[in-house]
Design a protein around this motif. Structure first.
Motif, PDB file in Angstrom:
ATOM      1  N   SER A  60     -11.502 -54.876  10.000  1.00 39.01           N
ATOM      2  CA  SER A  60     -11.124 -55.644   8.824  1.00 39.01           C
ATOM      3  C   SER A  60     -11.559 -57.092   9.025  1.00 39.01           C
ATOM      4  O   SER A  60     -11.819 -57.517  10.156  1.00 39.01           O
ATOM      5  CB  SER A  60      -9.608 -55.587   8.617  1.00 39.01           C
ATOM      6  N   PRO A  61     -11.659 -57.882   7.925  1.00 35.61           N
ATOM      7  CA  PRO A  61     -12.026 -59.300   8.110  1.00 35.61           C
ATOM      8  C   PRO A  61     -11.107 -60.027   9.075  1.00 35.61           C
ATOM      9  O   PRO A  61     -11.560 -60.849   9.880  1.00 35.61           O
ATOM     10  CB  PRO A  61     -11.916 -59.864   6.684  1.00 35.61           C
ATOM     11  N   GLU A  62      -9.787 -59.725   9.015  1.00 34.67           N
ATOM     12  CA  GLU A  62      -8.844 -60.370   9.917  1.00 34.67           C
ATOM     13  C   GLU A  62      -9.104 -59.971  11.373  1.00 34.67           C
ATOM     14  O   GLU A  62      -9.071 -60.805  12.281  1.00 34.67           O
ATOM     15  CB  GLU A  62      -7.406 -60.018   9.534  1.00 34.67           C
ATOM     16  N   MET A  63      -9.361 -58.672  11.601  1.00 36.03           N
ATOM     17  CA  MET A  63      -9.651 -58.213  12.962  1.00 36.03           C
ATOM     18  C   MET A  63     -10.950 -58.817  13.481  1.00 36.03           C
ATOM     19  O   MET A  63     -11.058 -59.182  14.660  1.00 36.03           O
ATOM     20  CB  MET A  63      -9.723 -56.691  12.987  1.00 36.03           C
ATOM     21  N   LEU A 103     -15.766 -60.258  26.983  1.00 37.81           N
ATOM     22  CA  LEU A 103     -17.114 -60.252  27.539  1.00 37.81           C
ATOM     23  C   LEU A 103     -17.903 -59.137  26.869  1.00 37.81           C
ATOM     24  O   LEU A 103     -17.476 -57.980  26.893  1.00 37.81           O
ATOM     25  CB  LEU A 103     -17.070 -60.034  29.046  1.00 37.81           C
ATOM     26  N   ILE A 104     -19.021 -59.490  26.264  1.00 34.70           N
ATOM     27  CA  ILE A 104     -19.857 -58.475  25.636  1.00 34.70           C
ATOM     28  C   ILE A 104     -21.094 -58.248  26.498  1.00 34.70           C
ATOM     29  O   ILE A 104     -21.611 -59.158  27.145  1.00 34.70           O
ATOM     30  CB  ILE A 104     -20.268 -58.848  24.195  1.00 34.70           C
ATOM     31  N   GLU A 148     -20.395 -66.577  16.150  1.00 37.87           N
ATOM     32  CA  GLU A 148     -21.602 -66.125  15.454  1.00 37.87           C
ATOM     33  C   GLU A 148     -21.988 -64.690  15.807  1.00 37.87           C
ATOM     34  O   GLU A 148     -22.947 -64.151  15.249  1.00 37.87           O
ATOM     35  CB  GLU A 148     -22.766 -67.074  15.728  1.00 37.87           C
ATOM     36  N   ASP A 149     -21.240 -64.071  16.726  1.00 35.37           N
ATOM     37  CA  ASP A 149     -21.482 -62.661  17.054  1.00 35.37           C
ATOM     38  C   ASP A 149     -20.752 -61.710  16.100  1.00 35.37           C
ATOM     39  O   ASP A 149     -20.747 -60.503  16.326  1.00 35.37           O
ATOM     40  CB  ASP A 149     -21.011 -62.358  18.486  1.00 35.37           C
ATOM     41  N   ALA A 150     -20.120 -62.252  15.048  1.00 34.55           N
ATOM     42  CA  ALA A 150     -19.274 -61.432  14.180  1.00 34.55           C
ATOM     43  C   ALA A 150     -20.031 -60.241  13.592  1.00 34.55           C
ATOM     44  O   ALA A 150     -19.543 -59.104  13.629  1.00 34.55           O
ATOM     45  CB  ALA A 150     -18.664 -62.286  13.070  1.00 34.55           C
ATOM     46  N   PHE A 157     -11.227 -60.977  16.819  1.00 38.57           N
ATOM     47  CA  PHE A 157     -11.989 -60.481  17.959  1.00 38.57           C
ATOM     48  C   PHE A 157     -13.135 -61.407  18.370  1.00 38.57           C
ATOM     49  O   PHE A 157     -13.589 -61.355  19.508  1.00 38.57           O
ATOM     50  CB  PHE A 157     -12.547 -59.098  17.653  1.00 38.57           C
ATOM     51  N   THR A 158     -13.640 -62.228  17.446  1.00 42.91           N
ATOM     52  CA  THR A 158     -14.819 -63.039  17.768  1.00 42.91           C
ATOM     53  C   THR A 158     -14.515 -64.524  17.914  1.00 42.91           C
ATOM     54  O   THR A 158     -15.241 -65.233  18.607  1.00 42.91           O
ATOM     55  CB  THR A 158     -15.915 -62.870  16.692  1.00 42.91           C
ATOM     56  N   GLN A 159     -13.442 -65.010  17.278  1.00 42.54           N
ATOM     57  CA  GLN A 159     -13.062 -66.418  17.405  1.00 42.54           C
ATOM     58  C   GLN A 159     -11.867 -66.506  18.341  1.00 42.54           C
ATOM     59  O   GLN A 159     -10.726 -66.659  17.921  1.00 42.54           O
ATOM     60  CB  GLN A 159     -12.742 -67.009  16.034  1.00 42.54           C
TER      61      GLN A 159
END
Length: 897
Positions: free
Chosen positions: A774-777, A792-793, A745-747, A781-783
């Motif tokens: 991009s949508p793929e990136m 870690l953010i 949900e951090d996308a 990166f988030t899932q």
């Protein structure tokens, strides 16, 4: 950051064939000739000390004699020679190998020991090895046919990955007439090193691959399989055929691949949670290849059938109902169009029968009307070769219509000779065609299942609830106390105490060891009560008639105690009878008997099942399975998969059941099995639900010590959200910084963060010019898979005039572990506005500690030489800095953790 280290299997610049020869029929000869015949543009060197030339080309005795760079080694030598060849390859910088040779794990103890030597050599030399005992790998677009099988198929967008070389050859042979092309074909063989997870990681980000087919006999490493499957299915369809669904097949699969075969029910739950589609037969796998290869997706499960005969339409309609597809009600606008285009005696419904004498234009009008209907998500077009029909002309019209819509159009021109030309046209223009109406509907159902399972895949359970959160430590102490006594089964009171620690409502139970104690307990609780036999050796109390309900006076209590204990001792003389438990009687008004059970699958770990409960549950077999961790969406999906869900609504003066309370219990059970690896089996039966609440009436928990040095959540196939890594750090300027693992949900926050970086910062981070992810990136990166990677953010909540604002990302640090080793690669970026606040150093220290806890030994990365701030940061953290010999603009940084 590198996302895969198996790319040299697919796109090598130079290949060497160990065991190449002129001996007709030998594996080495076939592999060498296939590489040359496939059109591979790089050099292919034969290696064999027995030959000076092979196929008229110079042959070298080893890599030292060759003295040329090689990316991929193809090994077709006796098994005993393979570990030494891998050592030779490591010495000369070869990073990938395909071992075609047999004679390893399938040859008993000696072969297994030889395979262990192969794996050790591969790890020692950092070589990724495909096989042994495998057909090989094909990359049609690269002209690479590194197999001893078929000719290279045509290039396309479908990837095939199989544990059986024979299945690969059969699928490729069948694909020719249908003009189905492949982006890659991989035969895993024994999968001693490279496994499904590694190949799926590569194919997930492979731009040539749009869909993936898997033939699975067994899974050895559940975590790697699930990781790769989920990574790929987030971005493209994955279709799986699984053999070994029955005992005979399981034994055959085990002997073939050496991989363990899990329960078929569990495996289906695994695929659903992994976002993949399961098919049962190779014919269905081929159908899935066609439908997904066409690149169409289904927005829902509402379909229409257009046919020139009633019989085929009925066959399709029946099959659609079997698969849960909905035959859409036609809108008034659609009906009006059809009334205008079709004769008066058309079917006036769905399926749309254009009649046997229907012209090509009539068929086209009907198809266009259905596709224009917003209540229809896809269309199946059927044709029987009636005397009055023109299959080829109609096919041309269907092809024209299919090109103009994004909705899937699947076809079935039934028959052979009269429809052969039409079938060829469908294949030529990429319109999926199937041999029967039922198979066409099967293919449409695969699109619907992929959409549904992808929704399950996108569900990512968040941290444990902080409000009335579970008492994990208390539950663990209860379990440890039981195991310290040498017991593996919790008593009824102990089991309910563990449930209570996780805030699961249960009936209060009092242990009584005599009739008088039972009476005292009943008087204390208040009549009416229930008395149950209490014994760790009796699994189901009903087996010994060990329950008495609704007792409401002293005499019935004393009599029931004597009856229960004597009967249990008679029927189970070896059982330890500890007395009875006395519990307050749960009101039966509007009650539904349910069951929640947890079992430990030997491959995929804890599996939660839910369904009808009570004494008839084993006969009814009404249950749905799910892999933890669960969330509300997954739980509701599980509930809807059961027949007992129909009884949860209002009926026959019964008020609707409190489904929210049921969802909470399933969520708590999920948290329990995530946090307590000691739990091997758990059963709550019955679980009584009514309109007010849901309460556990009886519970049984079996426990055992987890394996020593097992990592956190190491007992699970899907790594839960690592809540224990959340930390709050005050910055020198007084700002509170929260460091936590990233969530799906951090996308949007991640996208906004990257958009806000300066062009220079973006270039330093990604080593290329980008505007946004991009949508793929963004998905990548988030899932993430918390087991093999970490992001870690750093987030802050800015203080404004209206109070504390929403979270704002100010930095992110991530690593990805290299498969099969103890090394990981890292990357970090901090927002331009947040520099010089110590955020980068704090993120890196947390990241390094997490990698260290995971057992990783070395962290490495690449930094542009011009990125002086980053070089200063890693130097301050003790990283070693070297210039890349192949690119002086890049610094290689590394640190022993």
């Amino acid at each position: 950051m590198r996302l895969s280290d198996v790319d040299q299997l697919f796109v090598p610049d130079a290949v060497a064939v160990f065991g190449a020869s002129d001996r007709e029929g030998s594996v080495g000869a076939m592999v060498y000739r296939n590489v040359l015949a496939g059109g591979f543009k790089g050099p292919c060197y034969p290696i064999n000390p027995k030959y000076e030339t092979v196929d008229g080309q110079p042959c070298w005795k080893d890599l030292a004699a060759l003295d040329k760079h090689v990316d991929l080694a193809l090994i077709a030598t006796p098994a005993e020679a393979v570990p030494g060849i891998l050592d030779q390859c490591g010495e000369f910088g070869v990073r990938a190998a395909v071992v075609h040779s047999a004679g390893f794990s399938e040859q008993g103890d000696r072969g297994s020991a030889l395979q262990e030597r192969l794996v050790e050599a591969a790890r020692r030399n950092r070589i990724r090895v495909l096989g042994p005992n495998c057909l090989g790998v094909m990359r049609p677009s690269h002209g690479l046919n590194a197999t001893f099988g078929n000719e290279l198929p045509r290039a396309g967008n479908v990837a095939l990955v199989s544990q059986s070389g024979a299945v690969c050859t059969a699928m490729l042979d069948r694909s020719g007439p249908r003009r189905l092309g492949f982006s890659a074909v991989v035969s895993l063989g024994a999968a001693a090193d490279v496994d499904f997870g590694d190949i799926l990681d590569y194919l997930a980000l492979d731009p040539q691959t749009q869909s993936i087919l898997l033939y699975v006999e067994g899974v050895r490493d559940a975590r790697r399989f699930m990781s790769g499957l989920r990574a790929a299915a987030r971005l493209k369809p994955v279709v799986v055929v699984k053999t070994g669904r029955h005992p005979a097949g399981s034994r055959a699969a085990r002997s073939h691949t050496g991989a363990w075969v899990g329960s078929s029910e569990v495996f289906r739950a695994v695929l659903e949670r992994g976002g993949a589609v399961q098919v049962e037969r190779l014919a269905q796998l081929f159908a899935a290849a066609q439908v997904f290869g066409a690149g169409r997706r289904l927005a829902g499960n509402r379909i229409a059938v257009v046919t020139n005969g009633g019989g085929p339409g009925v066959l399709a309609a029946d099959r659609a109902v079997d698969h849960g597809l909905i035959l859409s009600e036609l809108t008034e606008a659609t009906r009006a169009k059809l009334e205008e285009a079709l004769p008066d005696h058309w079917s006036h419904g769905n399926p749309v029968d254009v009649m046997g004498d229907g012209s090509a234009q009539r068929y086209r009008d009907a198809l266009e009307a259905c596709l224009a209907d917003e209540g229809i998500d896809g269309v199946i077009a059927l044709m029987a070769p009636l005397a009055t029909s023109d299959p080829t002309t109609v096919a041309k019209e269907v092809i024209e219509v299919a090109k103009k819509t994004r909705k899937p159009v699947l076809t079935c021109w039934m028959g052979e000779s009269r429809v052969a030309e039409a079938q060829g046209l469908f294949a030529e223009h990429g319109v999926p065609h199937f041999e029967s109406p039922e198979v066409a509907v099967d293919a449409m159902s695969f699109l619907a299942e992929q959409r549904r399972n992808r929704m399950l895949l996108m569900q990512s359970p968040g941290p444990l609830s902080q409000q009335l959160g579970p008492d994990i430590e208390g539950a663990r102490l209860i379990i440890e106390g039981v195991m310290a006594e040498g017991r593996k089964v919790l008593g009824s009171i102990e089991a309910k105490a563990v449930l209570s620690a996780f805030r699961i409502n249960s009936t209060q139970a009092v242990l009584a060891r005599s009739p008088n104690e039972a009476l005292i307990a009943a008087e204390s609780l208040g009549f009416p009560v229930v008395i149950k036999i209490n014994s760790p050796d009796i699994r189901y109390k009903s087996d010994v008639d060990g329950v008495r309900l609704g007792l409401s006076d002293a005499q019935s209590i004393r009599r029931a105690y004597t009856e229960l204990t004597e009967r249990a001792q008679k029927l189970r003389p070896q059982a330890q009878i500890q007395g009875v438990t006395v519990e307050h009687m749960v009101p039966t008004r509007a009650a539904r008997e349910l069951m929640v059970k947890v079992v430990r699958d030997p491959i995929f770990g804890p599996v939660i099942s839910f369904g009808a409960g009570g004494t008839d549950m084993q006969v009814l077999e009404d249950k749905a399975l799910g892999l933890p961790p669960l969330n509300a969406f997954i739980i509701q999906t599980m509930i809807e998969h059961t027949r007992v869900a129909r009884l949860m609504g209002a009926y026959s003066n019964m008020p609707p059941m409190n489904r929210q309370a049921l969802s909470r219990i399933l969520q708590r059970v999920s948290e329990m099995v995530c946090e307590l690896p000691e739990i091997i089996e758990l059963e709550i039966n019955p679980l009584i639900g009514n309109d007010l609440d849901v309460i556990a009436v009886d519970a049984r928990i079996q426990v055992d010590y987890p394996p020593p040095q097992m990592p956190v959540y190491g007992h699970m196939a899907i790594h839960p959200y690592p809540q224990h890594l959340i930390e709050r750090v005050p910055l020198p300027d007084g700002t509170d910084l929260t460091i936590r693992p990233i969530r799906p949900e951090d996308a949007q926050m991640e996208q906004d963060f990257v958009r806000g970086l300066s062009d220079q910062t973006k270039y330093f981070r990604f080593m290329q010019t980008i505007k946004e992810l991009s949508p793929e990136m963004l998905v990548r990166f988030t899932q993430i898979d918390y087991d093999r990677e970490m992001a870690l953010i750093g987030v802050i909540r800015p203080q404004g005039e209206e109070g504390v604002g929403p979270e704002q990302e100010v930095g992110v640090a991530r690593y990805m572990a290299h498969p099969g080793g103890d090394t990981c690669e890292f990357a970090i970026v901090v927002s331009d506005a947040s520099r010089r606040r110590g955020i980068g150093a704090r993120l890196m220290r947390s990241l390094m500690q997490n990698a260290r806890n995971k057992g990783l030994r070395i962290m490495e990365g690449e930094v542009l030489s011009a990125n002086s701030r980053m070089l200063a940061l890693v130097k301050s953290l003790g990283f070693r800095i070297e210039t890349d010999r192949n690119d002086p603009t890049v610094k290689l940084v590394s640190k022993v953790l």
